[in-house]
Design a protein around this motif. Structure first.
Motif, mmCIF file in Angstrom:
data_model
loop_
_atom_site.group_PDB
_atom_site.id
_atom_site.type_symbol
_atom_site.label_atom_id
_atom_site.label_comp_id
_atom_site.label_asym_id
_atom_site.label_seq_id
_atom_site.Cartn_x
_atom_site.Cartn_y
_atom_site.Cartn_z
ATOM 1 N N GLN A 14 -16.634 31.365 23.816
ATOM 2 C CA GLN A 14 -16.147 30.511 24.623
ATOM 3 C C GLN A 14 -17.378 30.893 26.038
ATOM 4 O O GLN A 14 -17.363 29.658 27.095
ATOM 5 N N TYR A 15 -17.918 31.678 25.961
ATOM 6 C CA TYR A 15 -19.066 32.224 26.583
ATOM 7 C C TYR A 15 -21.027 31.790 25.625
ATOM 8 O O TYR A 15 -21.746 31.906 26.337
ATOM 9 N N ALA A 16 -20.575 31.131 24.566
ATOM 10 C CA ALA A 16 -21.856 30.534 23.136
ATOM 11 C C ALA A 16 -21.740 29.522 23.909
ATOM 12 O O ALA A 16 -20.832 28.799 24.351
ATOM 13 N N ASP A 17 -23.361 29.295 23.502
ATOM 14 C CA ASP A 17 -23.009 27.478 23.609
ATOM 15 C C ASP A 17 -22.869 26.671 22.841
ATOM 16 O O ASP A 17 -22.991 25.966 22.673
ATOM 17 N N ALA A 18 -23.352 27.495 21.566
ATOM 18 C CA ALA A 18 -22.798 26.874 19.778
ATOM 19 C C ALA A 18 -22.179 28.148 19.111
ATOM 20 O O ALA A 18 -22.184 29.067 19.520
ATOM 21 N N HIS A 19 -20.672 27.482 18.372
ATOM 22 C CA HIS A 19 -20.918 28.858 17.580
ATOM 23 C C HIS A 19 -20.855 28.308 15.760
ATOM 24 O O HIS A 19 -19.822 27.007 15.806
ATOM 25 N N THR A 44 -28.396 26.049 12.737
ATOM 26 C CA THR A 44 -28.760 25.542 14.450
ATOM 27 C C THR A 44 -29.841 26.086 14.235
ATOM 28 O O THR A 44 -29.909 26.140 15.400
#
Length: 212
Positions: A14-19, A44
Motif C-alpha cells: 500500500q505504500y509502494a508507487d507500484a508493485h 517498470t
C-alpha cells in the motif's frame, strides 16, 4: 515493490508507487527467482534495486546480475559480497587480518561424522549455521550428539529453502552473550560513516525482535 502470490494483500504494498507479482508463494519461485525480479525491474524501468534483508540481499550472484543489467544494487559490490557472503571465507579473511573470531569449523560440514568431530573438538553447546544468508535461517543449537545429528538435516533444509544452498558450518555456542552490531554505510566514491552501535540481543529463533 515486488511480491509473491501469497503477499499480494500485504500492507507494505500500500505504500509502494507500484508493485509486480514475481511468482507463487514458494520463495524459490518468487523472492529467490532472479530472472523474475530482473524482468520486473526492466518492465517498470527502474534504476536501482534495494534487496531488503534475507533472501537475495546477500547473494553475490544477484548483485552481479544487477551490475551486468546496468541496475544499481543498493548494497556492497558483487566482489565484496562473494568474500563476505560466504561466512567460512569471511572468517578466514578476518583471521588473516588478525581479527578474533568465535572458534568453529574451517570448512563446510561434509557429513554427520565430520559434524560430530568438530563438535567434540569445540565442546558442547555448538551452533549449526548456514554458510550463506542470514536472518536466523538455517541455525540450530546442539547440546549433545543426539541433538546435533537431529538438527543437521533441519538446518540444511532451511538453508537450501532460504538461500538455495544447504552448506552449513559449526561454531562454538557462547552463552550468555550479547549481540552487538556496528552499522556502516559507504558509497562507491570512498565516503564512509558508521551509525554507532546497536544491541540486537533480544531475539526469537535467532531473529531480532528489538534493535536499540
Amino acid at each position: 515493490a515486488v511480491c509473491s502470490k501469497a503477499d499480494e494483500n500485504a500492507l507494505y504494498l500500500q505504500y509502494a508507487d507500484a508493485h509486480v507479482c514475481i511468482g507463487p508463494a514458494e520463495a524459490s519461485e518468487s523472492y529467490l527467482n532472479i530472472p523474475s525480479i530482473i524482468s520486473a525491474a526492466e518492465i517498470t524501468d527502474i534504476e536501482a534495486i534495494h534487496p531488503g534483508y534475507g533472501f537475495l540481499a546477500e547473494d553475490s550472484h544477484f548483485a552481479e546480475v544487477c551490475e551486468s543489467s546496468n541496475i544499481v544494487f543498493v548494497g556492497p559490490s558483487s566482489g565484496v559480497m562473494k568474500k563476505m557472503g560466504d561466512k567460512i571465507q569471511a572468517r578466514k579473511i578476518a583471521i588473516e587480518n588478525k581479527i578474533r573470531v568465535i572458534p568453529g569449523s574451517d570448512s563446510t560440514i561434509e557429513n554427520q561424522q565430520h559434524a560430530l568431530k568438530v563438535a567434540h573438538e569445540l565442546g558442547y553447546p555448538v551452533l549449526i549455521k548456514a554458510s550463506f544468508g542470514g536472518g536466523g535461517r538455517g541455525m540450530r543449537v546442539a547440546h549433545n550428539d543426539i541433538s546435533l545429528v537431529n538438527s543437521l538435516a533441519i538446518a540444511q533444509r532451511e538453508a537450501k529453502a532460504a538461500f538455495k544452498d544447504p552448506s552449513i558450518y559449526i561454531e562454538k555456542y557462547i552463552e550468555p552473550s550479547r549481540h552487538i552490531e556496528v552499522q556502516i554505510v559507504a558509497d562507491k566514491y570512498g565516503n564512509m560513516v558508521h551509525l554507532g552501535e546497536r544491541d540486537c540481543t533480544i531475539q526469537r529463533r535467532h531473529q531480532k525482535l528489538l534493535e536499540e
